[in-house]
Motif scaffolding. Structure first.
Motif, PDB file in Angstrom:
ATOM      1  N   THR A 154       0.842  -1.214   0.074  1.00 29.84           N
ATOM      2  CA  THR A 154      -0.148  -0.093  -0.081  1.00 29.84           C
ATOM      3  C   THR A 154       0.877   1.223  -0.068  1.00 29.84           C
ATOM      4  OG1 THR A 154      -0.092  -0.148   2.476  1.00 29.84           O
ATOM      5  CG2 THR A 154      -1.800  -0.984   1.187  1.00 29.84           C
ATOM      6  N   PHE A 155       2.109   1.087  -0.282  1.00 29.44           N
ATOM      7  CA  PHE A 155       3.151   2.222  -0.420  1.00 29.44           C
ATOM      8  C   PHE A 155       3.569   2.939   0.706  1.00 29.44           C
ATOM      9  CE2 PHE A 155       1.410   1.690  -4.952  1.00 29.44           C
ATOM     10  CZ  PHE A 155       2.331   0.879  -5.372  1.00 29.44           C
ATOM     11  N   ILE A 156       3.392   2.200   1.781  1.00 24.68           N
ATOM     12  CA  ILE A 156       3.688   2.665   3.445  1.00 24.68           C
ATOM     13  C   ILE A 156       4.982   2.242   3.607  1.00 24.68           C
ATOM     14  CG2 ILE A 156       3.123   2.822   5.661  1.00 24.68           C
ATOM     15  CD1 ILE A 156       0.181   2.236   4.806  1.00 24.68           C
ATOM     16  N   PHE A 157       6.009   3.182   3.960  1.00 28.21           N
ATOM     17  CA  PHE A 157       7.339   2.625   4.417  1.00 28.21           C
ATOM     18  C   PHE A 157       7.390   2.412   5.680  1.00 28.21           C
ATOM     19  CE2 PHE A 157      11.812   4.031   5.171  1.00 28.21           C
ATOM     20  CZ  PHE A 157      12.579   3.133   4.425  1.00 28.21           C
ATOM     21  N   PRO A 158       7.795   1.044   5.816  1.00 31.86           N
ATOM     22  CA  PRO A 158       7.840   0.662   7.299  1.00 31.86           C
ATOM     23  C   PRO A 158       8.985   1.304   8.054  1.00 31.86           C
ATOM     24  CG  PRO A 158       7.795  -1.213   5.784  1.00 31.86           C
ATOM     25  CD  PRO A 158       8.043  -0.054   4.983  1.00 31.86           C
ATOM     26  N   GLU A 159       8.606   1.732   9.289  1.00 30.34           N
ATOM     27  CA  GLU A 159       9.587   2.679   9.993  1.00 30.34           C
ATOM     28  C   GLU A 159      10.804   1.784  10.444  1.00 30.34           C
ATOM     29  OE1 GLU A 159      10.718   6.001  11.611  1.00 30.34           O
ATOM     30  OE2 GLU A 159       8.990   5.592  10.767  1.00 30.34           O
ATOM     31  N   GLU A 160      10.505   0.411  10.591  1.00 31.71           N
ATOM     32  CA  GLU A 160      11.903  -0.347  10.680  1.00 31.71           C
ATOM     33  C   GLU A 160      13.007  -0.455   9.633  1.00 31.71           C
ATOM     34  OE1 GLU A 160       8.498  -2.298  12.899  1.00 31.71           O
ATOM     35  OE2 GLU A 160       8.786  -1.312  10.913  1.00 31.71           O
ATOM     36  N   PHE A 161      12.324   0.040   8.538  1.00 28.98           N
ATOM     37  CA  PHE A 161      13.370   0.237   7.200  1.00 28.98           C
ATOM     38  C   PHE A 161      14.217   1.380   7.320  1.00 28.98           C
ATOM     39  CE2 PHE A 161      11.476  -2.902   3.899  1.00 28.98           C
ATOM     40  CZ  PHE A 161      10.888  -3.754   4.673  1.00 28.98           C
ATOM     41  N   ARG A 162      13.772   2.320   8.143  1.00 26.48           N
ATOM     42  CA  ARG A 162      14.436   3.790   8.049  1.00 26.48           C
ATOM     43  C   ARG A 162      16.104   3.648   8.173  1.00 26.48           C
ATOM     44  NH1 ARG A 162      12.161   7.780   6.835  1.00 26.48           N
ATOM     45  NH2 ARG A 162      10.222   6.905   7.255  1.00 26.48           N
ATOM     46  N   SER A 163      16.429   2.650   9.077  1.00 27.13           N
ATOM     47  CA  SER A 163      17.798   2.444   9.595  1.00 27.13           C
ATOM     48  C   SER A 163      18.594   1.815   8.574  1.00 27.13           C
ATOM     49  CB  SER A 163      18.262   2.199  10.888  1.00 27.13           C
ATOM     50  OG  SER A 163      17.375   0.773  10.814  1.00 27.13           O
ATOM     51  N   GLN A 164      17.917   1.085   7.826  1.00 29.42           N
ATOM     52  CA  GLN A 164      18.587   0.292   6.737  1.00 29.42           C
ATOM     53  C   GLN A 164      18.419   0.614   5.396  1.00 29.42           C
ATOM     54  OE1 GLN A 164      17.516  -4.042   7.531  1.00 29.42           O
ATOM     55  NE2 GLN A 164      16.664  -3.595   9.299  1.00 29.42           N
ATOM     56  N   LEU A 165      17.916   1.935   5.189  1.00 33.52           N
ATOM     57  CA  LEU A 165      17.615   2.472   3.881  1.00 33.52           C
ATOM     58  C   LEU A 165      18.712   2.152   2.718  1.00 33.52           C
ATOM     59  CD1 LEU A 165      15.372   3.385   1.823  1.00 33.52           C
ATOM     60  CD2 LEU A 165      16.087   5.674   2.697  1.00 33.52           C
TER      61      LEU A 165
END
Length: 616
Positions: A154-165
């Motif tokens: 649904t094109f929502i960026f998981p918050e947990e991904f931010r540090s691994q972007l």
């Protein structure tokens, strides 16, 4: 008679059709016949009927308590499934009960280790705890992965991904649940990873995406210089004479690494002396020092529209750049020139000069151009000096056989970026400014290359034969320039090869032992590394120029434009250095002017759709 047997790790049942002692022929309830080994038979039974047996056994197995059975077996080394069934049920087990025990034991490998047909051993308590913890971890990861997939879909960026972007974009660990979720959704949506993350709002700047990708691959420790100040700053060279000249430089408006400056001094009988002055960082940067190692690793300044990654730290550049009004050390080449612009003699010196003006292309080109030269206008700074240099440059072009060089008619482009807005300006390559600067640099690089060769001192040369340019330790003709030898020496703050050659030239001028010898592999390694890095940096510069051309098309809202056919279906877009492929282009001659429709510009993939409209 029926049998319960195991085949390829799967429990099956069948009716015996033939018993040949070592093998049996059986028929399954659905009619399929098979030949099985007698050793694979686990038990024989008459009741219940074949078609009910597996269902009943599985029902009983489902009611069994795995933990309880494991606790019952922890004190025994090995046990048979039949013995466990008898202990558990309290009587000689029926075929269904015996089969149920075997089904459970086989389905719980974490609890029970198989030791042979019908024989098992309870897992040690510590091993079981570890296995159960691993199973729980996998269950939680599967739930987490499913949640990630739902968000990404649904094109929502998981918050947990931010540090691994950055890792996900440039160097993903494909065993992580984050990557697996990302890859799964990319497959389902038919989007690339960067495009999906962009749709999720994780890439706020497409420019930074491309720039950071380059840094990640070629500057993994970052573009900053992590050097102590003592390794970047040097004391002023002592005992250098100060030249009595009025020097000036000519550079782009954004240039900070001002490597070269020029001077013109009148002599008797209409002759004059041209000074070509090159900044001398080789006087301070010692071979093998920390700073030298950094420069040797970077090998060149990286250029791209709007920014650059310098080869040397800013503090070092500030010590040697030929900024106006500041006294700076240089290696200078002086040419005594007759009134017919023939070079009478030359001399090289190490000295200090004071540049009295840093002239910039944008302002100077308004005053010093073909029109003002033709009209003999001299109402601007250094007009007389520039006029002499212009006439000298034209004479040098003739001597090189390049007076009608078609490259002088090509168009160069300058990119200016201010507050994220792009301006692209055209400049004809053969303008008087360009020809003056290039001729003086060609002369210096040719002359200093000759001096090194004549003295038998190792240097790095560029040669061209049959259109192919290469670098080597041997002086050889450069056909494209029309010179006998050519050694890059004029940009020692921007190219490591030039810094090497400047060290060798300084050794020649001071009668010192050269830093490098022809027998040493260090120069060959530097050539190899430089050519590789220079190619990578040039490719990146072209890629970023393409990116900014696409940004310009979006900024100016250009949907229809003219272009010129290069060959086949390649077209050069007007006003900007962008070449596009036009699949719908008919068979047209090179040079034909066409009208194109542009659409679907993608700043992540750096692509666009083009459609041929008509020939102009």
């Amino acid at each position: 008679m029926n049998v319960f047997y195991e085949e390829s790790g799967i429990f099956k049942v069948g009716t015996i059709l033939a018993d040949n002692t070592t093998s049996l022929q059986v028929e399954a309830s659905h009619g399929k016949r098979s030949k099985i080994k007698a050793s694979s038979v686990l038990l024989r039974f008459e009741v219940p009927p074949l078609y009910e047996f597996m269902y009943q056994a599985q029902q009983v197995a489902a009611d069994l308590d795995t933990d309880f059975l494991w606790e019952c077996c922890t004190n025994s080394e090995e046990f048979s499934s039949h013995t466990l069934a008898a202990d558990y049920f309290g009587h000689s087990p029926s075929p269904v009960e015996a089969a149920a025990i075997m089904i459970l034991l086989n389905s719980a490998p974490m609890y029970f280790y198989r030791k042979g047909q019908g024989r098992y051993k309870a897992a040690p308590a510590e091993a079981l705890r570890a296995a159960l913890a691993s199973q729980e971890k996998k269950r939680l990861e599967a739930e987490q992965q499913a949640r990630y997939k739902q968000q990404l879909s649904t094109f929502i960026f998981p918050e947990e991904f931010r540090s691994q972007l950055d890792d996900l974009l440039y160097k993903p660990n494909k065993n992580t649940i984050e990557w697996k979720a990302l890859e799964s959704v990319c497959t389902a949506t038919k989007l690339s990873v960067p495009k999906l993350l962009e749709k999720c709002g994780a890439i706020p700047s497409t420019h930074d995406y491309h720039f950071n990708q380059f840094l990640r691959e070629h500057f993994p420790e970052g573009a900053a210089f992590n050097l102590p100040e003592i390794d970047c700053v040097f004391s002023d060279p002592e005992n250098l004479p100060i030249a009595d000249i009025a020097a000036f430089s000519i550079d782009d408006a954004t240039t900070t690494e001002i490597d070269d400056a020029f001077s013109v001094t009148p002599l008797a009988l209409g002759s004059f002396r041209i000074g070509i002055h090159i900044a001398a960082p080789a006087l301070g940067i010692t071979p093998g020092s920390l700073l030298d190692k950094v420069a040797a690793k970077r090998l060149s300044t990286v250029y791209l529209p709007g920014r650059k990654i310098t080869m040397l730290p800013e503090k070092t550049i500030d010590l040697y750049t030929l900024s106006e009004t500041r006294l700076r050390p240089t290696v200078s080449l002086y040419l005594d020139v007759a009134d017919d612009f023939t070079v009478i003699s030359s001399q090289s010196r190490i000295e200090k000069i004071r540049v009295i003006a840093n002239l910039r292309h944008d302002a100077l080109e308004q005053q010093f151009n073909e029109d003002t030269l033709r009209k003999n206008r001299t109402n601007y700074p250094f007009a007389h000096e520039l006029s002499l240099l212009w006439n000298f440059s034209r004479k040098m072009e003739i001597l090189r056989g390049k007076e009608n060089d078609i490259n002088n008619e090509k168009i160069d482009y300058s990119f200016f970026i201010e507050q994220d807005r792009i301006t692209i300006q055209e400049r004809r390559r053969g303008s008087p400014i360009d020809r003056v600067v290039s001729e003086l640099m060609i002369y210096a690089n040719t002359e200093w290359g000759k001096q090194l060769a004549d003295a038998g001192i190792a240097g790095i040369y560029r040669s061209q034969n049959g259109g192919k340019v290469k670098m080597s330790l041997s002086p050889a003709p450069h056909q494209g320039l029309g010179v006998a030898q050519y050694a890059w020496s004029s940009s020692p703050m921007r190219r490591y090869v030039d810094l090497i050659n400047q060290r060798q030239l300084i050794a020649l001028l001071t009668d010192a032992v050269p830093s490098y010898s022809k027998e040493n592999d260090e120069l060959l390694i530097s050539i190899r590394d430089f050519e590789q890095a220079y190619s990578i940096y040039s490719d990146f510069q072209r890629a970023m120029e393409r990116y900014w051309c696409l940004r310009w098309l979006l900024q100016e809202d250009i949907q229809v434009t003219s272009g010129q056919v290069i060959k086949e279906n390649l077209v050069k877009v007007d006003r900007i250095p962008l070449i596009v492929r036009v699949p719908s282009l008919p068979d047209l001659l090179p040079g034909t002017v066409v009208k194109l429709e542009l659409s679907q510009i993608d700043l992540i993939e750096c692509t666009l759709n083009t459609r041929f409209l008509y020939k102009e």
